[in-house]
Design an enzyme around this catalytic site. Sequence first.
Site, PDB file in Angstrom:
ATOM      1  CB  CYS A 121      -4.849  -1.428   4.619  1.00  8.74           C
ATOM      2  SG  CYS A 121      -4.012  -1.347   6.228  1.00  8.74           S
ATOM      3  CE  LYS A 144      -7.392   1.619   3.443  1.00  8.50           C
ATOM      4  NZ  LYS A 144      -6.209   1.985   4.251  1.00  8.50           N
ATOM      5  CD  GLU A 171      -2.536   1.131   2.769  1.00 10.10           C
ATOM      6  OE1 GLU A 171      -3.483   1.922   2.916  1.00 10.10           O
ATOM      7  OE2 GLU A 171      -2.226   0.274   3.634  1.00 10.10           O
TER       8      GLU A 171
END
Length: 318
Positions: A155, A117, A43
């Site tokens: 994540c 995200k 990430e």
Amino acid sequence: MIRVSVVQSCPVFSSLEATLAKMAHFVTIAKERDRSEFAVFPEAFIGGYPKYSTFGTVIGERSDAGRDEFLRYHRNAIDVPSPTTDRMVTLSKDSGIFLVVGVIEKEGGTLYCTHRKLTPTGSERLCWGQGDGSTLPVLPFSSNERQAKVSATICWENYMPLLRYFYYQKGVELYCAPTVDARPVWENTMVHIALEGRCFVLAACQFSTEGDYPEEHPVSDAASRSKEKVMIAGGSLIVSPSGKVLAGPLRGKEDVLTAEIDLDDCIRGKFDLDVVGHYARPDGSLKPSALVFFRMLIMSKFSLSKLKHLEVITITYI
């Protein structure tokens, strides 16, 4: 059989050029040392993860220094598409390795942890905008005349059950999980997802020290600042559809982890657990509002025979 890799590393926070050179270095390791065909980077590998940054923010106030910090961070981000993404595509083609790379994308004044995200975690919302379902592709990866389906979940998106289910419905086989979550418990999450989805999970985490950040970047304890002090501890790993850890978890350094995998293990695993097929039940597909309505009917002792219509839908992720 194919060989797949996860790269545990971090960017050169103040230099895009140096970061791209570092990416090329690890791609070379994956190709020449490990004979890999597929590699996942962490990430925010391009653009950086601003750990411990507050951007001068408290509830009700933003400082001028924090605005300047955001400006610097914005300058580290990239446009998608852009000449930078073109260079990454060229690197992928020249090396023969399919690359999954976490980047900080900028569009106007907003930054995104791309694929954008869906829900930035906690204080990440100070600097990243929210994504939506339009940026959740499942892409094909071909190797030796065998095609695999590839997804990416960033994540703590991995803690979103409906997002996982969305990818399971798409038949994901290479489930990529770029992250900065270096907690030991993260391994449990990755093993669970591999078992639940009967897919290979490739979890690539950053490893960084305070020396990898600019001197003005905040750290956990400014009084004991040290170039060797760990900021993000790693923990990258590769997990099979049966929950077996094939490589890792790697801690304490930058490196590449590689495993040889058989994509047919995904189907072998679904013999006894296919959570979107024979191991799925329609009971869980009622709208939440419909379930609440049922409770209201029961509490009021209303007769179901008086209902003219009952709407039932399957779960979809939008």
